[in-house]
Design an enzyme around this catalytic site. Structure first.
Site, short mmCIF file in Angstrom:
data_model
loop_
_atom_site.label_atom_id
_atom_site.label_comp_id
_atom_site.label_asym_id
_atom_site.label_seq_id
_atom_site.Cartn_x
_atom_site.Cartn_y
_atom_site.Cartn_z
N ASP A 97 -6.58 8.65 9.91
CA ASP A 97 -5.22 8.31 10.32
C ASP A 97 -4.96 8.72 11.76
OD1 ASP A 97 -4.78 7.40 7.79
OD2 ASP A 97 -3.82 9.23 7.08
N GLU B 50 0.86 -1.19 0.00
CA GLU B 50 0.00 0.00 0.00
C GLU B 50 0.89 1.23 0.00
OE1 GLU B 50 -2.92 0.27 3.07
OE2 GLU B 50 -3.83 -1.67 2.57
#
Length: 284
Positions: free
Chosen positions: A71, A60
């Site tokens: 996040d 990724e």
């Protein structure tokens, strides 16, 4: 027949093949996440290559964004540093191209929708294809609003991969799996817990029953399940490999890069990935 041939030849099919290879080897697929441009562009290429040498099945590639809602502090820090040092979508495309020129390991972009939309959906997908990318994950794009990007991705043979959180209702889960199954390849990304990313010491108790819920929809469609958010140790990978098809590790890699010197980083990343890879074989 034409559609079938197009699907087999599509970049997204490489993601499916990575899961199939891991399954044939009676293990889970290992999917490390790296923020493009962290700690800098050159070094991010080196550590990604080291992860591939260590046994990563899929990579990724994070696209840094100024407002990364999903996040945790660790990934936010990596994205902030990358942006400060000039990383952009064009820079992420360069990194993907350099990695794909040296490896057949499938690459998946993971980034937020606004920068992709501003870049242009068709342009983004076309360039991603040219740079060797196989799929796209957009954490803040709900399936109900994803059709324009899904159409563009499918035209270029790219998988659009959706996140499935523990709070999702069954009918929505079924819809997500159906969208992935209709595409040229890919997987569903199971979020192991509610909240943001970040390495944790314990995996949530509900995870096994959550995966079992998802399996009811993915098994008939032969859609792989990868689990992310909070994984950091070989023991975590072992637990996930017993109940899912793949495991994603992100924040722990940022922490490892942070505490290693530039010279040490590639070797440290390779050794860490090798240790996690041992955990993938726990489902034998």
């Amino acid at each position: 027949m034409e559609r079938q041939q197009e699907t087999i030849a599509s970049p997204a099919a490489r993601i499916t093949h990575a899961f199939e290879r891991a399954k044939e080897e009676r293990r889970g697929a290992l999917i490390p996440y790296f923020m493009c441009g962290y700690p800098n562009e050159e070094q991010s290429v080196r550590v990604i290559q080291a992860a591939i040498e260590g046994g990563a099945d899929i990579i990724e590639l994070g696209l840094p964004f100024s407002d990364p809602l999903a996040d945790g502090a660790t990934i936010q820090h990596a994205g902030h540093v990358a942006l400060e040092r000039g990383m952009s979508i064009r820079g992420c495309m360069r990194i993907a191209e350099r990695i794909s020129a040296q490896s057949k390991t499938p690459l998946v972009f993971m980034g937020y929708y606004n920068p992709i939309l501003a870049y242009g959906l068709e342009r983004f997908c076309a360039e991603a294809l040219q740079r060797g990318v196989c799929g796209i994950i957009v954490p803040d794009l709900p399936p109900d609003e994803a059709e324009p990007l899904r159409e563009a991705a499918t035209r270029h043979g790219l998988a659009l991969i959706f996140l499935i959180p523990p709070t999702i209702k069954d009918e929505r889960m079924e819809r997500v799996v159906e969208l992935v199954a209709q595409g040229p390849g890919g997987f569903v990304y199971c979020v192991s817990l509610s909240g943001v990313t970040g390495a944790r010491t314990e995996l949530p108790a509900h995870l096994q029953s959550f995966i079992a819920r998802i399996r009811r929809y993915t098994e008939p469609k032969q859609v792989p399940i990868a689990v992310g958010f909070g994984l950091s140790t070989p023991e975590h990978i072992a637990q996930i490999s017993r109940i899912a098809d793949g495991a994603v590790v992100g924040s722990a890699l940022v922490n490892l890069i942070d505490r290693s010197s530039e010279e040490e980083q590639p070797g440290a990343v390779k050794s860490y990935i090798q240790s996690l890879h041992q955990g993938t074989r726990s489902n034998q």
